[in-house]
Design an enzyme around this catalytic site. Structure first.
Site, short mmCIF file in Angstrom:
data_model
loop_
_atom_site.label_atom_id
_atom_site.label_comp_id
_atom_site.label_asym_id
_atom_site.label_seq_id
_atom_site.Cartn_x
_atom_site.Cartn_y
_atom_site.Cartn_z
N SER A 73 7.54 -7.82 -9.64
CA SER A 73 6.69 -8.63 -10.53
C SER A 73 5.29 -8.10 -10.75
O SER A 73 4.55 -8.66 -11.57
CB SER A 73 6.60 -10.07 -10.01
OG SER A 73 7.77 -10.78 -10.33
N LYS A 76 4.09 -7.50 -14.29
CA LYS A 76 3.46 -8.49 -15.15
C LYS A 76 1.98 -8.19 -15.42
O LYS A 76 1.39 -8.77 -16.33
CB LYS A 76 3.63 -9.88 -14.54
CG LYS A 76 5.09 -10.34 -14.59
CD LYS A 76 5.39 -11.50 -13.68
CE LYS A 76 6.89 -11.82 -13.74
NZ LYS A 76 7.35 -12.67 -12.64
N SER A 132 4.27 -16.54 -11.15
CA SER A 132 5.16 -15.40 -11.40
C SER A 132 6.36 -15.80 -12.24
O SER A 132 7.49 -15.32 -12.04
CB SER A 132 5.64 -14.78 -10.07
OG SER A 132 5.98 -13.43 -10.25
N LYS A 244 -1.68 -9.34 -7.78
CA LYS A 244 -0.34 -9.80 -8.18
C LYS A 244 0.67 -9.41 -7.12
O LYS A 244 0.66 -8.27 -6.62
CB LYS A 244 0.07 -9.20 -9.53
CG LYS A 244 1.40 -9.72 -10.07
CD LYS A 244 1.27 -11.16 -10.50
CE LYS A 244 2.63 -11.80 -10.80
NZ LYS A 244 3.37 -12.18 -9.55
#
Length: 477
Positions: A73, A76, A132, A244
């Protein structure tokens, strides 16, 4: 007027700048090995990691940072960057069937979103970066470019523009695909670019966010940032300003973290970790960066490039312009705390980007540690002082010798002397003022640049016509 003139003159310099690079001194090799006296780094548990200083791009630590890994993720971050570059936060996203249902069962989502529902870009961004949400990332991708494959191509194109050589994206959320990969170094480059956007910085440092009830959902949706190094997290870290998290079975734990202290901003990327080692390794690297390195403002330390200094540090073509150039006071380098600025070496490079007069790149033991732009010093006094000072001095002497005396034509000698000196001063100004030579130099530079540009255009047209002929012959066969 002086300011406008300087901008025009610098445009001329910059148009020709790229042609002068080959005439400058040889640069120290980019990517040279870390110096022997570089601070000792901690031992990490993860497979790949990097610690980069955001402002300069200086790599303070790397471990297998060019090896390809699955990002999960942290993908992103690129999705958020493209959304912020191409959309406004008040645009409405309509979720398609694919964005809601074409994601892995059990993966992270915002929740309570169905086909046809709408959310603003702002709410969707917070849902993607904090919770997320994979359907949020999918919805953003379709909104930005129409469909997921087109958005993936946008991601790859942007990555190439940033210098990412080992990154390939196939989706916007990071759910596993064998052809979806990146490196710690490439993710640091992407993150560094994203940090230039204030809206991105605001989102990633937010700990909690609530999507209030709307026409599509009667209940509030609570978002909590998964990054545990933010305030209140299990691994809270002083100075952490966001990041993140990522996880899939194939990628393992991935983590990007941003932290700032004492004017230094660090980007830490760890890949293929097992929990909670991604946080422990990140803490160790951030401590290393803040404890062992310092920020040095080059405009204060590097007096060789100060206005009025020896122009020998600049190429011959800029010697007349040297009195009007200075280092950007906002630029700096990052050095080990055990090092002194006098230990650095530097090279001057002309620029063709239209924004500055070149760049001074700095090296410590041959290793790149930052750079400073060379900009035009448009302080008005600089241009008028040399001439006015000389003329004023002569006027004063003439005035003293001619006080209260009258010439044959009725003028006082002081008035006559003043006229003569004004005329003389005007002539001297034309001859001796640095800008006079500067104009001549720029005229020559622009003439050469125009000729070379015209030659380049003609060459391109010839090559294109040659290719067209080759294609025609190929089709005829």
């Amino acid at each position: 007027m002086i300011h406008k003139t300087c901008k025009v003159l610098m445009s001329g310099i910059l148009a020709f700048g790229i042609l002068l690079n080959s005439a400058g001194p040889a640069l120290a090799e980019e990517g040279a090995g870390i110096p022997d006296d570089w601070p000792q780094a901690p031992q990490l548990m993860g497979d790949a990691a990097i610690l980069m200083e955001a402002g300069t791009g200086t790599v303070l630590y790397e471990k297998n940072s060019y090896e390809r890994h699955y990002p999960a993720s942290i993908t992103k971050i690129m999705t958020a960057l493209l959304a912020l570059e191409n959309c406004s936060m008040d645009e409405m996203i309509t979720f398609s069937h694919n964005s809601v249902y074409d994601i892995d069962p059990g993966c992270s989502i915002i929740g309570d979103i169905d086909e046809g529902d709408q959310l603003s870009m702002e709410k969707t961004m917070y849902g993607m970066m904090l919770n997320s949400g994979n359907e949020a990332a999918y919805g953003i991708a379709e909104h930005v470019s129409g469909d997921l494959p087109s958005f993936a191509e946008m991601m790859n194109q942007r990555a190439r523009e940033l210098g990412c050589l080992d990154t390939h994206f196939v989706n916007a959320n990071g759910l596993h695909n064998d052809d979806h990969y990146t490196t710690a170094y490439d993710m640091a480059l992407i993150s560094r670019e994203a940090l230039k956007n204030e809206e991105f910085r605001k989102i990633v440092r937010t700990v909690r966010y609530t999507i209030e009830p709307d026409a599509y959902c009667g209940e509030p949706r609570y978002m909590k940032n998964h990054h545990k190094m933010l305030p209140g997290g299990d691994y809270e870290y002083p100075g952490c300003i966001g990041g993140k998290t990522g996880y899939t079975l194939r990628a393992n734990q991935t983590l990007v973290t941003f932290a700032r202290r004492n004017g230094i901003e660090l980007i830490c990327v760890t890949l293929n970790e097992t929990s909670p080692n991604q946080f422990l390794d990140t803490k160790a690297l951030l401590d290393y960066g803040f404890d062992q390195f310092q920020r040095v403002d080059v405009a204060e330390k590097d007096t060789r490039y100060l206005t009025g200094q020896d122009p020998g540090l600049f190429p011959d073509q800029l010697k007349d312009a040297a009195p009007f150039l200075k280092l950007d006071p906002s630029d700096y380098v990052v050095l080990p705390k055990s090092a002194d600025f006098a230990d650095t070496t530097s090279d001057y490079q002309m620029s063709g980007n239209g924004e500055d007069a070149g760049t001074v790149k700095y090296y410590y033991g041959g290793y790149p540690v930052g750079s400073a732009k060379v900009v035009v010093d448009v302080t008005e006094e600089k241009y008028i002082f040399p001439v006015h000072a000389a003329v004023s001095g002569e006027n004063q002497a003439a005035g003293e010798n001619a006080a209260d005396e009258t010439s044959k034509n009725g003028e006082s000698k002081s008035e006559a002397a003043e006229k003569n000196l004004d005329k003389k001063g005007s002539q001297e100004e034309k001859k001796s003022h640095p800008l006079h030579t500067f104009f001549i130099v720029i005229g020559v530079i622009l003439g050469i640049a125009a000729a070379l540009f015209a030659a380049a255009v003609i060459r391109v047209r010839i090559l294109r016509e040659k290719r067209r002929r080759q294609k025609r012959r190929k089709y005829k066969r």
